[in-house]
Design a protein around this motif. Sequence first.
Motif, PDB file in Angstrom:
ATOM      1  N   HIS A  78       0.833  -1.204   0.000  1.00  0.00           N
ATOM      2  CA  HIS A  78       0.000   0.000   0.000  1.00  0.00           C
ATOM      3  C   HIS A  78       0.865   1.250   0.000  1.00  0.00           C
ATOM      4  O   HIS A  78       2.046   1.212   0.358  1.00  0.00           O
ATOM      5  N   ILE A  83      -7.554  -2.743   6.314  1.00  0.00           N
ATOM      6  CA  ILE A  83      -8.003  -1.890   5.204  1.00  0.00           C
ATOM      7  C   ILE A  83      -9.426  -2.291   4.774  1.00  0.00           C
ATOM      8  O   ILE A  83     -10.269  -1.432   4.511  1.00  0.00           O
ATOM      9  N   PRO A 114      -0.800  -3.330   6.566  1.00  0.00           N
ATOM     10  CA  PRO A 114      -1.332  -2.458   5.510  1.00  0.00           C
ATOM     11  C   PRO A 114      -1.490  -0.998   5.958  1.00  0.00           C
ATOM     12  O   PRO A 114      -1.632  -0.116   5.124  1.00  0.00           O
ATOM     13  N   LEU A 115      -1.463  -0.739   7.260  1.00  0.00           N
ATOM     14  CA  LEU A 115      -1.675   0.621   7.773  1.00  0.00           C
ATOM     15  C   LEU A 115      -0.355   1.388   7.843  1.00  0.00           C
ATOM     16  O   LEU A 115       0.086   1.821   8.906  1.00  0.00           O
ATOM     17  N   ILE A 156      -9.880   5.959   4.716  1.00  0.00           N
ATOM     18  CA  ILE A 156      -9.830   4.509   4.937  1.00  0.00           C
ATOM     19  C   ILE A 156     -10.900   3.824   4.081  1.00  0.00           C
ATOM     20  O   ILE A 156     -10.713   2.735   3.552  1.00  0.00           O
ATOM     21  N   VAL A 193      -9.547   4.084   0.297  1.00  0.00           N
ATOM     22  CA  VAL A 193      -8.503   3.117  -0.069  1.00  0.00           C
ATOM     23  C   VAL A 193      -9.100   1.718  -0.183  1.00  0.00           C
ATOM     24  O   VAL A 193      -8.735   0.941  -1.073  1.00  0.00           O
ATOM     25  N   ALA A 194     -10.052   1.407   0.680  1.00  0.00           N
ATOM     26  CA  ALA A 194     -10.718   0.102   0.592  1.00  0.00           C
ATOM     27  C   ALA A 194     -11.469  -0.021  -0.737  1.00  0.00           C
ATOM     28  O   ALA A 194     -11.409  -1.053  -1.411  1.00  0.00           O
ATOM     29  N   CYS A 201      -9.007  -0.481  -3.684  1.00  0.00           N
ATOM     30  CA  CYS A 201      -8.455  -1.838  -3.750  1.00  0.00           C
ATOM     31  C   CYS A 201      -9.472  -2.814  -4.336  1.00  0.00           C
ATOM     32  O   CYS A 201      -9.166  -3.576  -5.257  1.00  0.00           O
ATOM     33  N   THR A 239      -3.877  -3.554  -5.058  1.00  0.00           N
ATOM     34  CA  THR A 239      -4.018  -2.437  -4.117  1.00  0.00           C
ATOM     35  C   THR A 239      -4.121  -1.140  -4.898  1.00  0.00           C
ATOM     36  O   THR A 239      -4.001  -1.129  -6.127  1.00  0.00           O
TER      37      THR A 239
END
Lengths: 440, 473
Positions: free
Chosen positions: A78, A242, A264-265, A349, A352-353, A356, A419
């Motif tokens: 990521h 995520i 992933p964070l 958040i 980004v989810a 992906c 991602t």
Amino acid sequence: MATYIPNTKDEQQSMLREIGYQSFDDLFHDVPKEARVQGELDLPEGKSELEVRRIMEGMAEKNFVFDTILRGAGSYNHYVPAAVNEIADKEEFLTAYTPYQAEISQGILQSIFEYQTMIAELTGMEVANASLYDGASAAAEACGMCKDRKRSTIYVSDAVDPRILSVVRTYSFGKGTEVKTVKTADGATDLSALKEALAADPQAACFLMQYPNFYGIVEDADAIAAAVHEAGAQLIMSVNPIALGILKTPGEIGADIVVGDGQPLGLGLAFGGPYLGILAASQKNMRKVVGRLIGETVDSQGERGFVLTLQAREQHIRREKASSNICSNQALCALKASIYMSTVGPQGIRQVAELCTSKAHYLAAEFEKIGLKTVYGGEFFHEFVTSCPDADQLLEALEREGILGGLKLSDQEILWCVTELVSKEDMDDTVRIAKEVIGA
Amino acid sequence: MKLIFEKSVPGRGQQIFPECDVAVTLPKVPMRQTAPRLPEISENEMGRHYTELAKRAHGLNDGFYPLGSCTMKHNPRINEQMAALPGFAKLHPLQPEWSLEGALEAIATLEQDLCEITGMDGFTLQPAAGAQGEFTGLLLIKAYHTHRKDDARTEILIPDSAHGTNPASATMAGYKTVEIKSDEKGMVDLEDLKAHLSEKTAGLMLTNPNTVGIFDDNIMEITRLVHEAGGLCYYDGANLNAVVGLVRPGDIGFDVVHLNLHKTFSCPHGGGGPGSGPCGCKKDLVPFLPGRHTGEEGFRREAESIGDMTGFYGNFLVYIKALTYILSLGKEGIPDIARNAVLNANYMMEKLKAYYPVAYDRTCMHEFVLSLEKIHKENHVSALDVAKALLDFGIHPPTMYFPLIVHEALMIEPTETESRETMDGVIDAFIQIYNEIIDNPQAVAASPVTTPVRRLDEVKAAREPVLRYKFGE
């Protein structure tokens, strides 16, 4: 040779004499002669900083860094926002010890309290700890939390990452704890097999599932939770943080313990570590939580402050009766995750989810068009399994173009991951190469 | 100060991600009903928040950090830069082996160096911290006995001076802990050891020098006795800084060892981690090592492996720092660590013992323990009070109330990276506090007064646990 010792040889000698020793040999008189190293260690001579830099850079350059990464399976490529490392590299965070002295460690303590809050929010759980080593060892610790005299068997879905299962088994080996797996149907936990196994075993302590699972599928966690609780066992969900940007949370599902890898964070790939073991739990499990917990309190003037708390669970107090042996955890990684979550915020958040999963669906659809069929029918997040006539041939062709393809599961199956760092162009290139290779 | 959530304003934030370049497609599954209440904050406000937190923390460059058994030595800058090289930091752990030549070379070099430094035959870098290294070592011992069908060995012997992680790790490995007494000199009581050795003994865990900073000079006899009883000897490397390069655990009868790379080998501690706790062993135990490691036949997994301690290769970027450090110091520099760590500790002990009684009045190794039992009785000032008084001098207090066998303990470990004048300044502070204990003990008991918060109510924190922000609910 580099040295980090400030005192010169002369100063060392004068200090020795000042406290009554003739030499270093004399200072070490408690160490028996036969216990001492004779001669020198068989190591190279020490080197200057510049020489060391050249050696290490040379080593790093012998590795190949892929531009495009379509492989996940527990380690996700990521974007790391600029602020994450800029802030976390501050030496006050980097070089501090565990915050045993609360009065001068409020910065560390508060940052972990904020981390605990963010993880609780993301997972929908009531409490979260200060971190564990990684997602796999966190899963193993969570299984340990569920065991008691009456219930001691651990059940794990076959759709859990085999690396997590391996760590769970290793942690169980010492005490002889039984670990049983529950088979899958169409790439997800077989619900009827789960019900059957739990119904037949009054000693079932817990069921560990992954969400999304190893094959990327978002399992029917509500149905699994109902089945596990019906049998009187506890549900442990191993999550991708995520994915929780959009998916129904473990708290909403009714999980008893949530674990996962916080990598992933904002942690980067790092060849597998350091990563971040997430552990969150329901209120009823609060006192069984392993690892450090930071709690809010007040000082002698009534000001808000933070301390390590509920330490009666821990090894330095309880010794052989402690709930775990963990001492050092991954505090700096937890700090990075906090900075990441603060940077992206609730909107980011989710975004980004969505990026992906949307991109993963695009790639799966494009693969489908050239005959790389999605193997399982379940809904997936950002990983999916396709068929492939010759997995090695395709992956090697992609590697030649600087693309790290999916993870080979068998000669005819590949687990892909997409991602936000993968562009449409990257995916189109991948599909084009795949098409050439398989001659579709 | 405010929590980051209290600085959050709805609608604020930072734009990190681009618009989606393909059609938005979400899985058809149940979605979360409410957004997580993560901070909504500008980069500027966020930066100031963390700078404010940093000011309320104590790093190595904020001042002396003599935490006993924690080895808070200088963390060289070059180590950080090497670990951040893209050729290490951007590797996927499941990349094909052809693309990992340098990573495997780093792992192989470090494993071999650690074998040489400890006198072991094999190492795993997979354990993420010291406690996990201990757990690994005990599982190796268990696998060894199990493999030999020597299943009746259910006990691990541990001295009463040991770190709490030792008995906790033994429990996790399914062993019963048997405590061995220390004698009046602070060493393992040989008679008590003999009395507890039996056909049930799986092994002994020993920290040498131990937690009172004494090198047990009966060590050859101790390891011989354990082996004679059929047990194995485990070396807890927490205190290796005292003897690194001068004594090898493998030469004095130890079969298994773990190291804390974040102590002896200069990796930063990160406010509580990540550390790295490699575990090494003699050749009889190598077949049980977890994960993949290098050996004569290359990078591979052992057939009888106990499995895995973490998902991949452990805390890789942490141990890259340790490798950088070992390359820097080399064969001459490594024993110099131990010599100067021991010199600095003895220097401080000699200067302080006229004011604060030492628990064991003899040459110490890398650390020593003061006992404030007498001062507590006579002047009603405790070890905790002295620790808190040090805070007002900008000094991080020593480890308190440990080891458990010394009452009112303060355990001081200066490390080799402190200069004489820094130690002299700290000694002065200790003496000023001593004078205050005599003249004005209430002032010592009221300290600290210069820190961001005063003494905190730990009882309240444990009785009414508040483990997260409640958003005004």
